[in-house]
Every structure is written in C-alpha cells, then in structure tokens.
Write an enzyme that holds these catalytic residues in place. Sequence first.
Site, PDB file in Angstrom:
ATOM      1  N   GLY A 120       0.827  -1.205   0.000  1.00  0.00           N
ATOM      2  CA  GLY A 120       0.000   0.000   0.000  1.00  0.00           C
ATOM      3  C   GLY A 120       0.859   1.251   0.000  1.00  0.00           C
ATOM      4  N   SER A 121       0.406   2.277   0.699  1.00  0.00           N
ATOM      5  CA  SER A 121       1.000   3.614   0.544  1.00  0.00           C
ATOM      6  C   SER A 121       2.410   3.765   1.074  1.00  0.00           C
ATOM      7  CB  SER A 121       0.091   4.656   1.202  1.00  0.00           C
ATOM      8  OG  SER A 121      -1.133   4.750   0.489  1.00  0.00           O
ATOM      9  N   THR A 122       2.887   2.856   1.939  1.00  0.00           N
ATOM     10  CA  THR A 122       4.300   2.952   2.339  1.00  0.00           C
ATOM     11  C   THR A 122       5.204   2.755   1.124  1.00  0.00           C
ATOM     12  OG1 THR A 122       4.150   0.619   2.996  1.00  0.00           O
ATOM     13  CG2 THR A 122       4.043   2.257   4.759  1.00  0.00           C
ATOM     14  N   LYS A 161       4.858   4.153  -1.604  1.00  0.00           N
ATOM     15  CA  LYS A 161       5.015   5.431  -2.299  1.00  0.00           C
ATOM     16  C   LYS A 161       6.390   6.032  -2.057  1.00  0.00           C
ATOM     17  CE  LYS A 161       0.041   6.326  -2.273  1.00  0.00           C
ATOM     18  NZ  LYS A 161      -1.103   6.966  -1.592  1.00  0.00           N
TER      19      LYS A 161
END
Length: 585
Positions: free
Chosen positions: A305-307, A309
């Site tokens: 997920g967003s980690t 990014k």
Amino acid sequence: MARNKTFNRKNLTFLLVIVLVGTLSLMGRLAYLMIFKAEHYGIMAKEIHERERPIKAERGTIYDANGIELANNKPVCTISVIHSQIEEPEKVIEILAKELGLSTETVRKRVEKVSSIERIRSNVDKELADQIREYDLAGVMIDEDYKRYYPYETLASKVIGFTGSDNQGIIGLEVEYDKYLAGIDGTILTLTTARGVEIKNAAEDRVEPVAGNDLYLSLDVNIQKYAEQAAKKVYEAKQAKNVKLIALNPQNGEIYAMVNYPEFNLNDPFTLNTEINVTLSDSEKNNLLNNMWRNGCISDTYEPGSTFKIVTATAALEEKVVKLTDTFNCPGYKIVEDRKIRCHKTAGHGTETFVEGIQNSCNPVFMEVGARVGAENMYKNYKKLGLFQKTGIDVPGEANSITHKLENVKAVELATMSFGQGISITPLQLLVAASAVVNGGTRITPHFGVKIVSADGQYVKKLTYREKSNVITKETSDTMKMLLESVVAEGSGNKAYLPGFRIGGKTATSEKLPRRSNKYISSFIGFAPADDPQIMAIVLIDEPVGIYYGGTIAAPVIADLFSNVLPYMGIEEQYVGEDGATDNQ
C-alpha cells in the site's frame, strides 16, 4: 583280488591328498589371520569388550547487544539401561516408572529389550537424576547432559528459535548458527566382559567434549521489550490477527528488534500459544505449530500500500521526472485506460503540489508520477533498492517478492503498483529499500549476528555482510528525508509526531486479497532523527477490528516505540526556536 587292492589304494591316496590339501589350506588361512589380520581382529576384540557412551558438548550461549544471555544451558541427565547388567528387572521397572512418570509398559519394553544400551528418558532434571542414582540400581546408567534454556521464554521467540532433544537447532538463529553453537561431543569408553557386563573399577578412556562457540547479536533485549509491549498493546486494542514490528539501524543493517506477536514459549515450543477447543489430528497440530513458529516478518509477503510510495517518489526523483513544485489535480479518482481508480479521499484533494501529494498520500498523484517514470525505469529502481531479491538476513525461511513480469506491466498495472498494489513484498524487504532511501543511498544487509566468541572468551570471527553503495544519489536521499519528515510534521503521519524529536515516516492502509473482503493491513514506517536516521521501524497490524487506517492506528505504535527507544539510545531532543532553527539541548 589284486584289482580290488589297487582300487582301494587309489581311493586311500586320493583321500590323503584331500586331507593334506585341506590341512595346508587351514594352516595357510590361520597364518594369514595371525600374521596379516592380527591388528584388525585385535581391534574387533577390543570393541567387543568396550562400550562407548557419549558426553554431550555444552552448546554455545547466545547474547544480546548488551551481553545479556538469551539462550543458555541447563544441566540435565539421560537415563538409560543396559540389559545384560540388570540384576533386578522388576525393581528397575517399578522405580523408573514411578520416578520418571512413565507407564510400566513403556519402561518394561525398554528394560527387557536385548540391546547394548537403551535410553529411557533424556532431559531429566539433575535433582531427579540424583534421586534415581541413590537407588544404586545395577544396569541403570545416568549420564550428564545439557538442555537448552531460554531465560526470557517468549522474547523474540521466532527469531531466536529453539533446539530439539538432540540439542541441534530447529528454527531461527539456533539453526542458522548451529555449526558455531553446537560444539563437539566427547565419549566415555568402559571395559566389559564378553557378555557385555561392565567391569567394575576398570579404567575408563575419556574423550572430553568441546563446548560450542558463543554468538553475540545486535538484538537489544530492552528495545525488543519496548517493541513487544507496543505490539501487544495494539494487538489487544484492535483484536488483530497478528502484529509484526521490526526495528533496525538503517546505516548498517543491525536489527534491534523483531516482533511477531503473539510469540510462543521457547522452553515449551510444542505447546500451541492459542486455545483449541477441538481434538486435532497429528497433521493438523503440526500445521498449527509450523504457523506458530513462522517468522512472518521475513516469510510473509503482502501488498504494502501507501508505504510503497516511498519507492515511487524515490524513482521519480532519480529519473528527474518530477519537481517538488509540480502541481497535480485530484478529483478523488483517476481514469486509467478503462479503469476508474479511486483515491482514499473520495471527494478528492483538489490541486496540490508533489510535496502535498506525499503528505496527503494521494493515489492520483502517484499514478501520474508512476506514469512519468514508466515501467522500465520503475523496475530499474526496484532492482537498485533490492526489491527483486531476498535481503540475505541471517535467519532461515526468507521469502522473495512477487511482481508482474515487466512485459506484462501495462498502464493499469503501473498505476496500481505506483501506490503499492499489485506487488507483494516482505516487511523486511520494504524496510531495506527504505533504509537505502534515507541513509544516503547504501543498500544494507539486515542481520542479527555480530561476532562469534569461543567458550573461553577468545575472539573467533567477526560477522560481515554485503553493502552496495550509491544505489540512489545523496541528493535524492536528502530530499526524501525532508519529504517524509513533512508527512509526520504536517501530513497523514502526524500521529507519529513526538515533541522534541524529528521523525520521518509514511502511512499505509492495504486491502487484503480478495478485494472487498473488508480485511486490511494497517502499517507505518518511521525513522529518527529525520536528518540523520539511527533507527528505522515498520509495524503491520493484520486485520484490525474497527478503525483500520494506518495513520490512525499504526503511526501511534511507532510513536510509542520511539518515545521509549530514542532516550534509551541516547538520542537527544531537538527544540525549535522562534526563528524556526533547531537547537540541540
């Protein structure tokens, strides 16, 4: 008549020849055995009159970074019987069954078995063995042994591992470093009669055992305790399936703590750590035990997920396809080919800069950034950060990432991978990649082992690990540290903020497969101090009940950990003056 005499004479001659040949053959054979095979049969005769019993070597001790014992040895005994020397079998059966808590049938089978030596039970407490010794039972042998003992019981259980009844490592560091820890067993040679009865007062030949080497780790008992407390707290509060937490030094890869909560008792590793209300088959129990022993921090892959990014932003800066001042528009979704891919904020973030896109963890921003980088360059940066290979950690059971083949990455796949979907990695792989991003561009090998020392304190070996420098530029690393610090100071990671400390980090809320199952992994990756990271940690909360957003429930776990660990590590608070400058106090 003369003819018969001639015939008889021939028969007699033939018989004498046979007897002579046979006698000569026997004499030749005897001479061969006495002259050429004398040494061989002498050894065999000696072996018949000797019985060999092992003396177990003491296994090496495992120490933490402060020299605190994590695994040592407890003196125990092995109880055996020698069939040919037993004088009162019924008495032996009765006493051993009673003292050792075994059934009479079990003991009888071993006592009555005709063999050179038969083990009744190993790992018997020394006090109990001494009680049995006082009975002075003929044919009962009591040999000194060692049993592995773990003073902290459940602490870092899936990392340290445990040994079997033969004192060999089974999982974790115990098996990884078994060749150093095991030592070399000794032997006792006793003389026996031809019937196998030991000769009393006969001299014994004794080969002393060689103790195993000691292993020193980077794991710190105090940091591990802080990490386990933080993991337990959120595990219970959110009724989670499990919680994983890793803390390491991003500069050199030394791991301070690794938690897989709930842990299990290393002194009782074959007892399940959860209550089971049904009768289990052997196969079902073995599966549950294997799952209980499994180190999910290195063996389980997940969509980050967003980690993730962090990786996408790093690739964009490395490829120079984005500037901090670039603006984007988020209406709450982005159309990619025939797919409408939503942002976590369905109303949209509106117009925002690249910096604000990171702070807001905005999916449309990162889909656009990913498209600018392109699949080929994205994969090039994945490789540089080590996401296509195992980290090389010194604990067995590590899994590798699961990714699309480059030729299969189209616009939709690239878009979803840019915000951490469609790619599966281990928590440790992400931590290693993020370490390179914030430490100036060096890809480290995460590890526990630091050095090997002999039982008498002599230095044996310093353990070294590979590093690869300049996987990204220092300029990109400095920019990423600033951006990730702003995520905590002003963005979605604000619940990881600690007054007086500079913290950087990134939140994530990952939907588990299959989609729309309403099962999530909430996570946060953080580091401190943001300008010169000395510790980096990641936490994953698997299937929390109720609120599941990473920024809400995972970021506070790292804040809780850092509030204890940073002062412990001697990292001083930094205060912001009225002019905005930071001063060390």
